[in-house]
Design a protein around this motif. Sequence first.
Motif, PDB file in Angstrom:
ATOM      1  N   LYS A 213      75.613 -45.987  86.844  1.00 49.03           N
ATOM      2  CA  LYS A 213      74.896 -45.467  87.762  1.00 49.03           C
ATOM      3  C   LYS A 213      74.229 -46.607  88.705  1.00 49.03           C
ATOM      4  O   LYS A 213      74.366 -46.518  89.969  1.00 49.03           O
ATOM      5  CB  LYS A 213      73.631 -44.508  87.536  1.00 49.03           C
ATOM      6  CG  LYS A 213      74.131 -43.026  86.976  1.00 49.03           C
ATOM      7  CD  LYS A 213      73.100 -42.020  86.825  1.00 49.03           C
ATOM      8  CE  LYS A 213      72.373 -41.972  88.009  1.00 49.03           C
ATOM      9  NZ  LYS A 213      72.472 -40.603  88.813  1.00 49.03           N
ATOM     10  N   ILE A 214      73.750 -47.476  88.043  1.00 47.02           N
ATOM     11  CA  ILE A 214      72.970 -48.748  88.805  1.00 47.02           C
ATOM     12  C   ILE A 214      74.035 -49.517  89.709  1.00 47.02           C
ATOM     13  O   ILE A 214      73.742 -49.906  90.635  1.00 47.02           O
ATOM     14  CB  ILE A 214      72.277 -49.501  87.974  1.00 47.02           C
ATOM     15  CG1 ILE A 214      70.968 -48.867  87.300  1.00 47.02           C
ATOM     16  CG2 ILE A 214      71.802 -50.711  88.616  1.00 47.02           C
ATOM     17  CD1 ILE A 214      70.485 -49.507  86.256  1.00 47.02           C
ATOM     18  N   ASP A 216      76.678 -48.213  91.051  1.00 49.44           N
ATOM     19  CA  ASP A 216      76.904 -47.398  92.225  1.00 49.44           C
ATOM     20  C   ASP A 216      75.998 -47.846  93.409  1.00 49.44           C
ATOM     21  O   ASP A 216      76.304 -47.538  94.460  1.00 49.44           O
ATOM     22  CB  ASP A 216      77.362 -45.974  91.929  1.00 49.44           C
ATOM     23  CG  ASP A 216      78.371 -45.664  91.035  1.00 49.44           C
ATOM     24  OD1 ASP A 216      79.144 -46.544  91.062  1.00 49.44           O
ATOM     25  OD2 ASP A 216      78.402 -44.861  90.374  1.00 49.44           O
ATOM     26  N   ASN A 217      74.831 -47.721  92.753  1.00 46.22           N
ATOM     27  CA  ASN A 217      73.532 -47.988  93.863  1.00 46.22           C
ATOM     28  C   ASN A 217      72.610 -48.910  93.126  1.00 46.22           C
ATOM     29  O   ASN A 217      71.490 -48.408  92.239  1.00 46.22           O
ATOM     30  CB  ASN A 217      72.909 -46.680  94.301  1.00 46.22           C
ATOM     31  CG  ASN A 217      71.806 -46.556  95.016  1.00 46.22           C
ATOM     32  OD1 ASN A 217      71.638 -47.898  95.952  1.00 46.22           O
ATOM     33  ND2 ASN A 217      71.006 -45.591  95.305  1.00 46.22           N
ATOM     34  N   LYS A 218      72.504 -50.112  93.549  1.00 44.42           N
ATOM     35  CA  LYS A 218      71.530 -51.175  92.850  1.00 44.42           C
ATOM     36  C   LYS A 218      70.171 -50.839  93.561  1.00 44.42           C
ATOM     37  O   LYS A 218      69.128 -51.242  92.635  1.00 44.42           O
ATOM     38  CB  LYS A 218      71.949 -52.366  93.436  1.00 44.42           C
ATOM     39  CG  LYS A 218      73.200 -52.968  92.939  1.00 44.42           C
ATOM     40  CD  LYS A 218      73.420 -54.477  92.939  1.00 44.42           C
ATOM     41  CE  LYS A 218      74.809 -54.892  92.475  1.00 44.42           C
ATOM     42  NZ  LYS A 218      74.944 -54.528  91.129  1.00 44.42           N
ATOM     43  N   ARG A 219      69.668 -49.836  94.180  1.00 44.97           N
ATOM     44  CA  ARG A 219      68.542 -49.389  94.715  1.00 44.97           C
ATOM     45  C   ARG A 219      68.172 -47.952  93.956  1.00 44.97           C
ATOM     46  O   ARG A 219      67.245 -47.474  94.489  1.00 44.97           O
ATOM     47  CB  ARG A 219      68.576 -49.399  96.272  1.00 44.97           C
ATOM     48  CG  ARG A 219      68.546 -50.830  96.954  1.00 44.97           C
ATOM     49  CD  ARG A 219      68.307 -50.879  98.299  1.00 44.97           C
ATOM     50  NE  ARG A 219      67.007 -50.554  98.722  1.00 44.97           N
ATOM     51  CZ  ARG A 219      65.788 -51.309  98.749  1.00 44.97           C
ATOM     52  NH1 ARG A 219      66.055 -52.655  98.325  1.00 44.97           N
ATOM     53  NH2 ARG A 219      64.582 -50.761  98.973  1.00 44.97           N
ATOM     54  N   ASP A 220      69.073 -47.846  92.925  1.00 41.63           N
ATOM     55  CA  ASP A 220      68.576 -46.364  92.424  1.00 41.63           C
ATOM     56  C   ASP A 220      67.538 -46.887  91.428  1.00 41.63           C
ATOM     57  O   ASP A 220      67.528 -47.079  90.037  1.00 41.63           O
ATOM     58  CB  ASP A 220      69.687 -46.066  91.532  1.00 41.63           C
ATOM     59  CG  ASP A 220      69.471 -44.651  91.014  1.00 41.63           C
ATOM     60  OD1 ASP A 220      68.483 -44.180  90.973  1.00 41.63           O
ATOM     61  OD2 ASP A 220      70.650 -44.235  90.636  1.00 41.63           O
ATOM     62  N   THR A 223      66.891 -44.590  88.318  1.00 35.40           N
ATOM     63  CA  THR A 223      67.722 -44.912  87.165  1.00 35.40           C
ATOM     64  C   THR A 223      67.180 -46.300  86.409  1.00 35.40           C
ATOM     65  O   THR A 223      67.064 -46.329  85.170  1.00 35.40           O
ATOM     66  CB  THR A 223      68.864 -44.869  87.485  1.00 35.40           C
ATOM     67  OG1 THR A 223      69.327 -43.485  88.062  1.00 35.40           O
ATOM     68  CG2 THR A 223      69.845 -44.939  86.456  1.00 35.40           C
ATOM     69  N   ARG A 224      66.888 -47.264  87.267  1.00 34.47           N
ATOM     70  CA  ARG A 224      66.508 -48.426  86.721  1.00 34.47           C
ATOM     71  C   ARG A 224      65.288 -48.167  85.769  1.00 34.47           C
ATOM     72  O   ARG A 224      65.054 -48.836  84.872  1.00 34.47           O
ATOM     73  CB  ARG A 224      66.204 -49.614  87.782  1.00 34.47           C
ATOM     74  CG  ARG A 224      67.487 -50.023  88.519  1.00 34.47           C
ATOM     75  CD  ARG A 224      67.083 -51.212  89.230  1.00 34.47           C
ATOM     76  NE  ARG A 224      68.344 -51.859  90.125  1.00 34.47           N
ATOM     77  CZ  ARG A 224      69.102 -52.835  89.526  1.00 34.47           C
ATOM     78  NH1 ARG A 224      69.098 -53.323  88.353  1.00 34.47           N
ATOM     79  NH2 ARG A 224      70.388 -53.221  90.271  1.00 34.47           N
ATOM     80  N   ARG A 250      63.511 -56.062  94.768  1.00 35.10           N
ATOM     81  CA  ARG A 250      64.015 -55.311  95.767  1.00 35.10           C
ATOM     82  C   ARG A 250      62.992 -54.451  96.548  1.00 35.10           C
ATOM     83  O   ARG A 250      63.221 -54.178  97.748  1.00 35.10           O
ATOM     84  CB  ARG A 250      64.985 -54.495  95.283  1.00 35.10           C
ATOM     85  CG  ARG A 250      66.305 -55.089  95.061  1.00 35.10           C
ATOM     86  CD  ARG A 250      67.368 -54.166  94.485  1.00 35.10           C
ATOM     87  NE  ARG A 250      68.696 -54.727  94.428  1.00 35.10           N
ATOM     88  CZ  ARG A 250      69.339 -55.549  93.384  1.00 35.10           C
ATOM     89  NH1 ARG A 250      68.415 -55.903  92.439  1.00 35.10           N
ATOM     90  NH2 ARG A 250      70.549 -55.894  93.448  1.00 35.10           N
TER      91      ARG A 250
END
Length: 317
Positions: A213-214, A216-220, A223-224, A250
Motif C-alpha cells: 500500500k505504501i 502505491d502512495n508514499k504519502r499514505d 498506513t505508515r 514528509r
Amino acid sequence: MINVTVQNFEAEVIAASMQTPVLVDFWAPWCGPCKSLGPVLEQLETEYAGRFKLVKIDSDQEQQLAAAFGIRSIPTCILLKNGQPVDGFAGALPAGQVRQFLDKHVPSEGALVAEAEVSEAEALIESGDTQAALAKLADALAQDPANDDARADYVRLLIATGAYEEAAATLQEPLAREPRPLRFDALRRWLDAMQFVEKDERGNWPLEQFDAKIADNKRDFDTRFAKAQVLMAEGNWAPAMDELLDIILRDKTWNDEMARKTYVAILELLTPPPPKTAAADGKSAGGIELTGKAAMQEDPQAALLSSYRRKLSMALN
C-alpha cells in the motif's frame, strides 16, 4: 543521633543523605536554646523511626563546618537530601513546628513501605514471577499513590502482560496532569499500539501488505503509522522509528504531530531509568555512564538511542 566532625562529615552527612534525609543540628554546649531544642529533635528522630537521620555539630569545635554552612546563630538546623542542603530553620522551635518542617521533606511511612514493595517487585521481575511483582507494585501504589516510579513500573508490567484495561485506568491520573509527564505519555502510546493490534483488522496484516500500500502512495501516512504501531507492539523499535521518521520527513505536522510524538515516546520507553540517588559517578539523566566513546560503543542500546535522537533532530531542523 550522631556527633559529626570534619573527619566523619562526608560519610555521616553527605553519603547518608543520598539514602535518607539528614537533619544537621548546629549547637554549642553553652547555648541555652540549643539545650531545649536538642531533646525535641532526638524525640522526633525516634518518633519518625528512620524516616530521617539526626546529626549534631558543635559549632565551636567544628568552626570549619559551621562556616561552610554560613551559620550565623545557634541553634540552626539544616536538612540535606541527595548531598545538598534543601531547607533549614533557626531557633528553638517547639515540637509541632519542627514536625511541620520535617513533613515537608521527609517521606511518609506509606512512601517508605512503597519503596520496599517496589524493590521486592524488581527482584520478582528478575526471577520471572510477574504476577507476584504486579501484586507488589499494586500494594506500593496503594501505600503511596504519588510514587510515580511504582506507577510507571506497574503500567509497564500490565501492558507487557496484556492487562490493557487496568493499564489504561492506572494511567488516567498522570495523563490528566499539566504538563503531561513524558514517561506516562510514552506508556500510553505503547498501550495504544498494543490495543491497535488487538482491535484493528490491520493488526493482523503481514508487513508486506503494508509495504504494498505504501509503495502505491508514499504519502499514505495512515498506513505508515499503522505499520509503525504493529512494529511497536512486536517490540521492533528501530523499524517502527524508521517508519515514523519517514512521515516526519514528509510532513512534520501530520495528525497533530502524531509521528513525532510517537517517535519521542519510543525513545523514552527505551531510555534506562535514572539512578535512584544523585549521580556522583558521571551518569547522565538516562542512567548512561559518561565514560567516553568506547563505553558508548560497548552499549548497543545507548548507541541506538543516540543515533535515532540525531536522526530526529536532523529531520526537524
